[in-house]
Every structure is written in structure tokens, then in C-alpha cells.
Write an enzyme that holds these catalytic residues in place. Structure first.
Site, PDB file in Angstrom:
ATOM      1  N   GLY A 124       0.795  -1.232   0.000  1.00 16.52           N
ATOM      2  CA  GLY A 124       0.000   0.000   0.000  1.00 16.52           C
ATOM      3  C   GLY A 124       0.822   1.273   0.000  1.00 16.52           C
ATOM      4  N   SER A 125       0.355   2.240   0.783  1.00 16.37           N
ATOM      5  CA  SER A 125       0.824   3.619   0.686  1.00 16.37           C
ATOM      6  C   SER A 125       2.322   3.788   0.857  1.00 16.37           C
ATOM      7  CB  SER A 125       0.126   4.462   1.741  1.00 16.37           C
ATOM      8  OG  SER A 125       0.686   5.764   1.728  1.00 16.37           O
TER       9      SER A 125
END
Lengths: 128, 399
Positions: free
Chosen positions: A62-63
Site C-alpha cells: 500500500g501507501s
């Protein structure tokens, strides 16, 4: 007691209780930096706190802001004491480097159960 | 890792603090991941811009680098926590705005373009095929690797910044041919009919491919906005920022077809929706533009919203880059959307703005948007552009 060896991502010595998941973690969005509680819906660790644990997970996902989330957690005293990955990636590695959190990877993480007492000493890992 | 004389000098602090600190990060990464050397990068995209995700700790870190750090290559910036001009109208507090402006100021001093978008490839930072770059922003990293065929690891905010100050990145991971070979064949056996189906597909592939690189077949056509949505989702719910789609993404046809095969069927898409959607009939926040809306998506919104009104007590945000909004302004689109009661949220988005506690239930076209709205304690519904705009008009989710 069992001895394991890993690859140093950020060197250091630390002792604590393992919190283990077989699922990757996104620190930004997936963890509350103010409390250390995992937020991701359906995650094995949802609702649990990673603060002051030896956090054992396969890798990040993810991020790309996740590096800063770890840094912020360190400054807020909500970060894990140490981390162990199956095979890490850049986001979590950079997070550990700038936050100075002892971190190793290339470890068979299935051997580490939640609640195990764990010592990380540079590349060496002891399980009690 | 072998360093040139000039690189060693940077590591020794001959170019100042920011370059030294950057070299320390790059060398540490290079040593960990077995890079033999540093390579030049064509551009950098820096994430970690919102004060909401940086906090004071992150701001301090940036200020320490801004004292003497200057970027050496074209460097663009991810979305901030607010619209840099129109923040008051979007309900951002003075206190937050003040801190956010300090973050932006630090980036300005470093020589970074304050582009504040997750779609740098739409506003002038467009890497070439095979070009080495150092990007953060997971959706943009995935787009650059997969749709454009450029080469970047999924950089964290600080390592992207380090690459910008040095103009180089350690050569490992996705910079190398051997790590770009697909190792799972994903057969898509379902028709995708609306934009959010691509987010659902990203969820399903991300989960099924685990940490492998997918080679996807069974997709006949794809448009820019669909791939943009898919890129954001696959790397939110999965880990690899690289995939190939047969007949659609560059060099897919030169890749060996992996033996390991997984299937995506209608039930997988349904499961993705079931997992992403919460149980709610009422909607009080509609946000489209995750990743940031293209001008074509803004056209679509205009076609749907014309002669309608956003319901009282519902907010509609159109998240986009300021550059794309300027096109929308000139074409009269902005006026139409605003007349209908919609708001533009430039420079920012739902994933990084301080929205906790402001809304109960979100409708969006984006699977990624749903993931990041959980930290803001919103229930989420994902659907087509039409379903989202209609939810803004009625305040209800009708599926």
C-alpha cells in the site's frame, strides 16, 4: 530457545513480545499512528495494538507514505520495538532506517508465534 | 555498493547535510537489496505531503532537509491535505492550513514543483518506456511501471526525496530485467462494465496474486481512466507495483506466460464489492478522483450533473490536479459543477485530507479511496461515476 539468523535492515538490540501476522501491512491508512492500533478491515491484526511489540509480518504494502507513519509512531511512542519480515520492501525499510527501529528480514516468520518472547540482536534472532 | 568519487563526496557531506543524509538512505537501501551501483533517474515523484500524514515529526524531518537540499532532477509532488487555495470552503481549519503551508514551503525551498497530484503523468511528468525513475505514490508507481513501462521501485516518501537530492537511486528490484518477469497468469473470465469494476478487479488480483507479478489475460480493451483506477486498487490490496495486460500494456507480448494460473470470475468481483462496501443506505460525502480525475472524467461528471442539484447536507468533491482544473475552468465545466453544488478539491484528495469525523458515509468510484476512508471512520460504497453523482443528488445509495 531457538536461534534464527536474518538480514539486517536496521541494526540494534531489542527484546519484546511477538505479534505475528501472515498478512502484509500498510502503515499509512492501515495503522493509527496515535494509538498503534491496526485499522485495516479484515486484517488479522484489526483492532490490535502494535505499540511496543516485536511486529512480525511478511512485508509492507500500500501507501508509500508508510515510511513517515513509522517515523511518526516512533516520535509518538506508538511504534513497534522491533520488526521482522519474511522479505521486506523499500517503504518499511526506509521507515525503520529513519526511525531507527531494529529490523531484520529473510526469516522464516512461521516459526514465530504471537506471544513468543523474542530478542533481536543485529542479524540474530532468539525465540523463547 | 560501488560509489563514484562524486557519490562518495556527497556521502562525506561535501554537498551539505541534505545530500549526505540522502546518500546515507540510498546507500543503506542499496546494501540491503544488493545493488551494485547507483543509477541516474529521469524524474522523482514525492509522496508524504499532507500534514495529516506527516504530523509535526514529518514536518521537522522535511525542514531539516530543506535547509540546504536542492533537487537535481524534475521532481513533482503528491497531493497535500487541502486545496492550497480553496481550503476554507472545504472546511479545513486555520490551524491545519498553517501547518500544511509550512510543509509546502519546505518543498518549495527544495526546488520541487508544487504540482500536488497523484497523477504526475497527466501534468507533464511523463516518463518514457524503460526510463529509470524514483517515484513514490503507489498508484503512480504502478502506472509508471505497468502502463508506461518505466522502471521504479515503490519508493517511500523519504527515499524518493533522497533520490531527488542525489539525482540517482540504487539499482535493484524493478530497475533490473530479472525482477520484472511475470510469475502468475491471471485469467480474467468476467466482463468489466463500469469504472469501479476495475477497482474490484484490482482488489481481486491484488489478493490472489499475493506478492507475485501478474500477467493478465482476458481483458479486451482498457482506457486510461480504467487503468488508473486499477493501478490504485491492485497495489492497495496487493503488494507488487507491476503487472502486464496482454495486448494492452507495453512489452506484455514479449513476456513468458507464467505456469501458475489463477482465475478471476464474477464471484471474485462480487466478493470484492461485498468486502469494500459497507451496509449503509445514506450517503453524506461523495468524492470522485482517486486517483485524481482526468479532464475526460470531469466531462463525464458534467454530463451527469447538468441541471441537477447536490442534496443539502451532502458534499460532492471532485478531486483533481490544479492543472486539469484550469482546463475545466476554460471549458466551462467548473462553472457547471459548482452551479450544481459540487466542489472542486484541487491539490488534495480523500486519502490524505483531515476528514476524520466529518462524514458518515462515502460514495466513490475508487477501491483505494474506500481503503483510506476507513481511518476517517466512514462507511463506504463503491460504484460508477453515474451512481456516485446520483448519490450526491439523492443522498441515498440505490444499489
Amino acid at each position: 530457545m531457538e536461534h534464527l539468523k536474518g538480514r539486517i535492515i536496521y541494526k540494534g538490540t531489542v527484546e519484546g513480545e511477538a505479534l505475528t501476522t501472515s498478512m502484509p501491512i500498510s502503515f499509512y491508512g492501515g495503522v493509527d499512528p496515535n494509538t498503534g492500533i491496526v485499522l485495516e478491515k479484515g486484517h488479522e491484526l484489526e483492532g490490535m495494538s502494535i505499540k511496543d511489540k516485536i511486529l512480525v509480518f511478511p512485508q509492507g504494502k500500500g501507501s508509500t507514505v508508510g515510511s513517515y507513519t513509522l517515523y511518526r509512531m516512533k516520535k509518538n511512542n506508538t511504534a513497534p520495538l522491533g520488526m521482522i519480515n519474511k522479505e521486506t520492501e523499500t517503504i518499511v525499510a526506509v521507515g525503520a532506517i529513519i526511525s531507527e527501529i531494529p529490523f531484520i528480514d529473510k526469516v522464516d516468520i512461521t516459526k514465530i508465534k504471537t506471544g513468543n518472547k523474542v530478542t533481536i540482536e543485529n542479524e540474530n534472532l532468539k525465540l523463547f | 555498493m560501488e560509489l563514484t568519487k562524486q557519490e562518495q563526496a556527497m556521502l562525506d557531506g561535501k554537498e551539505g547535510y541534505a545530500t549526505r543524509k540522502s546518500m546515507e538512505i540510498l546507500v543503506a537501501l542499496g546494501e540491503i537489496f544488493g545493488a551494485k551501483n547507483l543509477i541516474n533517474v529521469g524524474s522523482v515523484q514525492v509522496a508524504g505531503v499532507s500534514y495529516h500524514n506527516l504530523g509535526d515529526a514529518g514536518l521537522e524531518f522535511l525542514n531539516s532537509l530543506a535547509k540546504d537540499g536542492k533537487v537535481k532532477v524534475l521532481t513533482t509532488l503528491n497531493p497535500a491535505g487541502m486545496d492550497l487555495e480553496n481550503w476554507r470552503q472545504l472546511g479545513i481549519s486555520e490551524e491545519f492550513a498553517e501547518k500544511q503551508n509550512l510543509v509546502i514551503d519546505a518543498f518549495q525551498r527544495m526546488g520541487i514543483l508544487v504540482s500536488c497530484t497523484c497523477t504526475p503523468y497527466l501534468i507533464g511528468n511523463l516518463p518514457l518506456y524503460d526510463e529509470h525513475i524514483a517515484w513514490s505514490e503507489s498508484s503512480a508507481v504502478t502506472f509508471a511501471n505497468s502502463v508506461l513501462g518505466a522502471r521504479t521501485n515503490r519508493e517511500g516518501g523519504p527515499s524518493a526525496l533522497a533520490a531527488a537530492f542525489v539525482g540517482k537511486t540504487p539499482c535493484y528490484g524493478l530497475h533490473l530485467d530479472e525482477n520484472r518477469v511475470p510469475d502468475v497468469h491471471v485469467k480474467v473470465e468476467v466482463e468489466l462494465s463500469k469504472i469501479s469494476d476495475w477497482g474490484a478487479l484490482g482488489y481481486a488480483v491484488g489478493k490472489k496474486a499475493e506478492n507475485k507479478t501478474p500477467y493478465i489475460t482476458g481483458i479486451k480493451t482498457a482506457q486510461l481512466d480504467e487503468l488508473k483506477n486499477f493501478c490504485a486498487s491492485i497495489v492497495t490490496y496487493g503488494t507488487k507495483p507491476l503487472f502486464y495486460v496482454k495486448n494492452i500494456t507495453p512489452s506484455a507480448d514479449q513476456q513468458p506466460i507464467p505456469k501458475e494460473t489463477v482465475y478471476i470470475e464474477a464471484s471474485d468481483i462480487k466478493n470484492a464489492y461485498d468486502s469494500i462496501n459497507d451496509d449503509t443506505a445514506e450517503i453524506d460525502f461523495v468524492c470522485v478522483g482517486c486517483p485524481h480525475c482526468s479532464i475526460k472524467e470531469i466531462q463525464e461528471i458534467v454530463d451527469i450533473i447538468q441541471n441537477k442539484k447536490v442534496k443539502k447536507d451532502v458534499e460532492l468533491w471532485v478531486a483533481t490536479s490544479r492543472t486539469v482544473k484550469q482546463l475545466a475552468d476554460k471549458r466551462g465545466y467548473t462553472a457547471i459543477i459548482e452551479a450544481a453544488g459540487g466542489k472542486f478539491a484541487c491539490d488534495t484528495c480523500m486519502a490524505v485530507a483531515p476528514l476524520k469525523g466529518r462524514f458518515n458515509a462515502l460514495a466513490t468510484t475508487s477501491a483505494k479511496g474506500c481503503f483510506y476512508s476507513r481511518q476517517n471512520l466512514m462507511k463506504t460504497k463503491m460504484g460508477s461515476m453515474k451512481e456516485c453523482i446520483e448519490a450526491a443528488v439523492s443522498g441515498k445509495w440505490n444499489i
